[in-house]
Design a protein around this motif. Sequence first.
Motif, PDB file in Angstrom:
ATOM      1  N   ALA A   1       0.831  -1.207   0.000  1.00 37.91           N
ATOM      2  CA  ALA A   1       0.000   0.000   0.000  1.00 37.91           C
ATOM      3  C   ALA A   1       0.865   1.256   0.000  1.00 37.91           C
ATOM      4  O   ALA A   1       0.570   2.231  -0.707  1.00 37.91           O
ATOM      5  CB  ALA A   1      -0.932  -0.014   1.218  1.00 37.91           C
ATOM      6  N   VAL A   2       1.944   1.258   0.783  1.00 39.56           N
ATOM      7  CA  VAL A   2       2.843   2.413   0.830  1.00 39.56           C
ATOM      8  C   VAL A   2       3.594   2.552  -0.484  1.00 39.56           C
ATOM      9  O   VAL A   2       3.778   3.659  -1.006  1.00 39.56           O
ATOM     10  CB  VAL A   2       3.825   2.277   2.009  1.00 39.56           C
ATOM     11  CG1 VAL A   2       4.842   3.408   1.996  1.00 39.56           C
ATOM     12  CG2 VAL A   2       3.060   2.265   3.329  1.00 39.56           C
ATOM     13  N   LEU A   3       4.032   1.439  -1.045  1.00 39.67           N
ATOM     14  CA  LEU A   3       4.765   1.473  -2.302  1.00 39.67           C
ATOM     15  C   LEU A   3       3.907   2.032  -3.440  1.00 39.67           C
ATOM     16  O   LEU A   3       4.366   2.866  -4.230  1.00 39.67           O
ATOM     17  CB  LEU A   3       5.247   0.064  -2.658  1.00 39.67           C
ATOM     18  CG  LEU A   3       5.992  -0.109  -3.989  1.00 39.67           C
ATOM     19  CD1 LEU A   3       7.272   0.718  -4.006  1.00 39.67           C
ATOM     20  CD2 LEU A   3       6.311  -1.582  -4.232  1.00 39.67           C
ATOM     21  N   GLY A   4       2.661   1.577  -3.511  1.00 39.08           N
ATOM     22  CA  GLY A   4       1.787   2.053  -4.563  1.00 39.08           C
ATOM     23  C   GLY A   4       1.259   3.450  -4.331  1.00 39.08           C
ATOM     24  O   GLY A   4       0.806   4.106  -5.268  1.00 39.08           O
ATOM     25  N   GLY A   5       1.305   3.924  -3.096  1.00 38.86           N
ATOM     26  CA  GLY A   5       0.762   5.232  -2.750  1.00 38.86           C
ATOM     27  C   GLY A   5      -0.446   5.043  -1.867  1.00 38.86           C
ATOM     28  O   GLY A   5      -1.564   4.881  -2.370  1.00 38.86           O
ATOM     29  N   ILE A   6      -0.253   5.058  -0.555  1.00 39.64           N
ATOM     30  CA  ILE A   6      -1.342   4.742   0.359  1.00 39.64           C
ATOM     31  C   ILE A   6      -2.448   5.793   0.216  1.00 39.64           C
ATOM     32  O   ILE A   6      -2.197   6.993   0.195  1.00 39.64           O
ATOM     33  CB  ILE A   6      -0.827   4.637   1.806  1.00 39.64           C
ATOM     34  CG1 ILE A   6      -1.870   3.984   2.707  1.00 39.64           C
ATOM     35  CG2 ILE A   6      -0.369   5.983   2.347  1.00 39.64           C
ATOM     36  CD1 ILE A   6      -1.330   3.470   4.012  1.00 39.64           C
ATOM     37  N   GLY A   7      -3.672   5.310   0.063  1.00 41.24           N
ATOM     38  CA  GLY A   7      -4.794   6.170  -0.262  1.00 41.24           C
ATOM     39  C   GLY A   7      -5.268   5.973  -1.688  1.00 41.24           C
ATOM     40  O   GLY A   7      -6.357   6.426  -2.046  1.00 41.24           O
TER      41      GLY A   7
END
Length: 304
Positions: A242-248
Amino acid sequence: MDYFVQQLINGLTLGSIYGLIAIGYTMVYGIIGMVNFAHGDVFMLAAFIALILFLMLTQLLGVGSLGLALIVVLVLGMALTSLWGWVIERLAYRPLRGSFRLAPLISAIGMSIFLSNFVQVVQGPRNKTMEPLLSNVLVLPIGNGSVTLAEKQLLIMAVTAALLAGLWYVVKHTSLGRAQRACEQDRKMAALVGVNVDRTISLTFIMGAALASVAGLLWMTYYGVVSFNDGFVPGVKAFTAAVLGGIGSLPGAVLGGLLIGLIETFWSAYFTIDYKDVAAFSILAIVLIFLPSGLLGRPDVEKV
């Protein structure tokens, strides 16, 4: 070439499961700005629910159709896991929503520990196994060799794509999605214009738990074994995705999951399995150095 394509298929399959779990993290963070660290253990609980329901249907009730059994397990598992998600939000997160930011984080970690130990006490510390499901494979010729594509791999990738498309439609084109986007931008203003913020947040937790339920069923179908500590490592990797892809970002969560799955698989195939987690987290660190918001994330705008 055939070995590369085989590992590509394996990586996309694993990454699809990570992506489904990562969507739950990114939905909750996008609306209330809190990382639900208990989400990985909700996924683990869902895998146990799927296993128990499947064994009850096939061994106790004598359901002979595999497809019918999986559909019933999917529906009942989503209902039961969604109920767990609703209870967790009401008990562990809603009372602390207006407190300092560290309190919900501690509550989330505590809920994670509770779920893990609860399942360990109820089901025992040993791995629970079952007979392999959907074992048929397709042999596809590639160059001078061939690759195998299992039915369950096709199922996992197809379900992930369908759920992402359905969830994107809900967020973009329904009243619930508009309420979620309003709460994401400004919860106080959303409440002033008539949005039921508590209901929207509860439904978001329910949707995340339902997706975790699907991921748990797919995990059980793919590996055929579940354990009480299965929530930690997949949960951490899904949060990393999620952080790698852009959380949110919903597409970012799935993209991050696919990348983590591919990195793990290719590293294990071409180097050594001992450092596959190091490789995944190293790629995350490199990406965040140059793209602090992730691959598809948007930079935070400070409200004044």
